[in-house]
Scaffold this motif. Structure first.
Motif, mmCIF file in Angstrom:
data_model
loop_
_atom_site.group_PDB
_atom_site.id
_atom_site.type_symbol
_atom_site.label_atom_id
_atom_site.label_comp_id
_atom_site.label_asym_id
_atom_site.label_seq_id
_atom_site.Cartn_x
_atom_site.Cartn_y
_atom_site.Cartn_z
ATOM 1 N N SER A 177 1.171 -1.171 -0.222
ATOM 2 C CA SER A 177 0.179 -0.299 -0.033
ATOM 3 C C SER A 177 0.900 1.263 0.246
ATOM 4 N N SER A 178 1.794 1.243 -1.076
ATOM 5 C CA SER A 178 2.849 2.277 -0.705
ATOM 6 C C SER A 178 2.977 2.574 -2.136
ATOM 7 N N TRP A 179 3.190 3.978 -2.603
ATOM 8 C CA TRP A 179 3.108 4.457 -3.629
ATOM 9 C C TRP A 179 5.030 4.421 -3.947
ATOM 10 N N ASN A 180 5.104 3.781 -5.518
ATOM 11 C CA ASN A 180 6.395 4.079 -6.052
ATOM 12 C C ASN A 180 6.094 4.910 -7.053
ATOM 13 N N LEU A 181 7.722 5.770 -6.821
ATOM 14 C CA LEU A 181 7.903 6.673 -7.833
ATOM 15 C C LEU A 181 8.468 6.439 -9.500
ATOM 16 N N LEU A 182 7.394 6.057 -10.634
ATOM 17 C CA LEU A 182 7.487 5.955 -12.082
ATOM 18 C C LEU A 182 9.556 6.982 -12.401
ATOM 19 N N ARG A 183 8.183 8.156 -12.320
ATOM 20 C CA ARG A 183 8.567 9.739 -12.949
ATOM 21 C C ARG A 183 8.663 11.137 -12.236
ATOM 22 N N THR A 184 9.725 11.291 -12.846
ATOM 23 C CA THR A 184 9.795 12.999 -12.039
ATOM 24 C C THR A 184 10.005 14.074 -13.955
ATOM 25 N N GLY A 185 8.784 15.103 -13.661
ATOM 26 C CA GLY A 185 8.969 15.379 -14.612
ATOM 27 C C GLY A 185 9.264 16.831 -14.631
ATOM 28 N N ALA A 186 8.382 18.243 -15.993
ATOM 29 C CA ALA A 186 8.288 19.574 -16.182
ATOM 30 C C ALA A 186 6.581 19.545 -17.182
ATOM 31 N N THR A 187 6.218 19.827 -17.258
ATOM 32 C CA THR A 187 5.201 20.511 -18.288
ATOM 33 C C THR A 187 6.315 21.534 -19.498
ATOM 34 N N ASN A 188 5.789 21.326 -20.499
ATOM 35 C CA ASN A 188 6.797 21.992 -21.307
ATOM 36 C C ASN A 188 5.789 22.889 -21.773
ATOM 37 N N ASP A 189 6.796 23.877 -22.821
ATOM 38 C CA ASP A 189 6.116 25.230 -23.214
ATOM 39 C C ASP A 189 4.481 25.192 -23.764
ATOM 40 N N ASP A 190 3.942 23.881 -24.117
ATOM 41 C CA ASP A 190 2.529 24.098 -24.322
ATOM 42 C C ASP A 190 1.382 23.063 -23.169
ATOM 43 N N GLY A 191 2.487 22.968 -21.659
ATOM 44 C CA GLY A 191 1.696 22.356 -20.715
ATOM 45 C C GLY A 191 1.378 21.330 -20.497
ATOM 46 N N ARG A 192 2.604 19.954 -21.813
ATOM 47 C CA ARG A 192 2.369 18.874 -21.993
ATOM 48 C C ARG A 192 3.777 18.175 -21.323
ATOM 49 N N SER A 193 3.571 17.007 -21.120
ATOM 50 C CA SER A 193 4.441 16.114 -20.128
ATOM 51 C C SER A 193 4.692 14.645 -21.360
ATOM 52 N N PRO A 194 5.499 15.488 -22.092
ATOM 53 C CA PRO A 194 5.968 13.658 -23.289
ATOM 54 C C PRO A 194 6.221 12.644 -22.449
ATOM 55 N N GLY A 195 5.411 11.445 -22.761
ATOM 56 C CA GLY A 195 6.622 10.952 -23.027
ATOM 57 C C GLY A 195 6.739 10.218 -21.341
ATOM 58 N N LEU A 196 5.649 10.508 -20.460
ATOM 59 C CA LEU A 196 5.097 9.806 -19.323
ATOM 60 C C LEU A 196 5.620 8.192 -18.768
ATOM 61 N N ILE A 197 5.591 7.720 -19.591
ATOM 62 C CA ILE A 197 5.403 6.088 -19.240
ATOM 63 C C ILE A 197 5.468 5.335 -20.578
ATOM 64 N N SER A 198 6.624 4.450 -20.114
ATOM 65 C CA SER A 198 6.298 3.581 -21.933
ATOM 66 C C SER A 198 5.077 2.328 -21.499
ATOM 67 N N LYS A 199 5.453 2.107 -23.360
ATOM 68 C CA LYS A 199 3.440 1.386 -23.269
ATOM 69 C C LYS A 199 4.377 -0.677 -22.705
ATOM 70 N N GLU A 200 5.534 -0.395 -22.490
ATOM 71 C CA GLU A 200 5.914 -1.287 -21.308
ATOM 72 C C GLU A 200 5.574 -1.381 -19.818
ATOM 73 N N ALA A 201 6.040 -0.607 -19.711
ATOM 74 C CA ALA A 201 5.889 -0.577 -18.392
ATOM 75 C C ALA A 201 4.655 -0.367 -18.065
ATOM 76 N N PHE A 202 3.639 -0.099 -18.963
ATOM 77 C CA PHE A 202 2.054 0.786 -17.879
ATOM 78 C C PHE A 202 1.280 -0.422 -17.965
ATOM 79 N N ILE A 203 1.253 -0.651 -17.016
ATOM 80 C CA ILE A 203 0.529 -1.931 -16.550
ATOM 81 C C ILE A 203 -0.911 -1.994 -15.669
ATOM 82 N N PRO A 204 -1.424 -2.439 -15.597
ATOM 83 C CA PRO A 204 -2.575 -2.346 -14.433
ATOM 84 C C PRO A 204 -2.624 -2.026 -13.643
ATOM 85 N N GLY A 205 -3.617 -1.429 -12.723
ATOM 86 C CA GLY A 205 -3.025 -0.249 -11.292
ATOM 87 C C GLY A 205 -3.301 0.599 -11.171
#
Length: 139
Positions: A57-85
């Motif tokens: 029941s603990s949170w595991n940090l996957l990624r940190t980042g910042a939004t770009n000039d358009d307010g987006r954060s590309p590449g949050l997670i890869s398809k391989e790392a994206f699992i149900p949860g």
């Protein structure tokens, strides 16, 4: 990328800009932060992505980042790392408003959501003002 697009991209953008623009398509999870008070994208907002460990029941940090000039954060997670949860995106809204020389009511915003089918694409935008926020599941 289609042959036609490949052919004309150098006429429109530098190569690195094209790569950045297509990066969000690679991530099955995207976000877009909009400063609704000013009617602009919320650039340079720090954020982090977590996955809940069901056993501890603990949170595991996957990624940190910042939004770009358009307010987006590309590449949050890869398809391989994206699992149900259960995932959490934390947006450092207090730091963002402070950098603009303003105060806010919410020092951070955490959006917690459940992914049951990781083969789908999920878009989790944050619409933000100094005293309110909203979100929804986009596509």
């Amino acid at each position: 990328m289609s042959v036609r697009l490949q052919h004309i991209k150098h006429h429109i953008f530098a190569a690195n800009q094209c790569a950045e623009m297509t990066a969000p398509l690679l991530s099955p999870l995207t976000t877009h932060v909009l400063n609704t008070g000013r009617g602009i994208p919320a650039a340079n907002m720090n954020l982090s992505l977590y996955l809940l460990d069901a056993t501890s029941s603990s949170w595991n940090l996957l990624r940190t980042g910042a939004t770009n000039d358009d307010g987006r954060s590309p590449g949050l997670i890869s398809k391989e790392a994206f699992i149900p949860g259960v995932y959490k995106m934390r947006f450092e809204t207090g730091q963002y408003w402070e950098a603009l020389g303003e105060t806010c009511f919410y020092p951070y915003v955490e959006i917690v959501f459940t992914i049951t089918d990781a083969s789908q694409k999920f878009h989790v935008p944050l619409l933000l003002s100094r005293f309110s926020y909203s979100t929804y599941r986009g596509s």
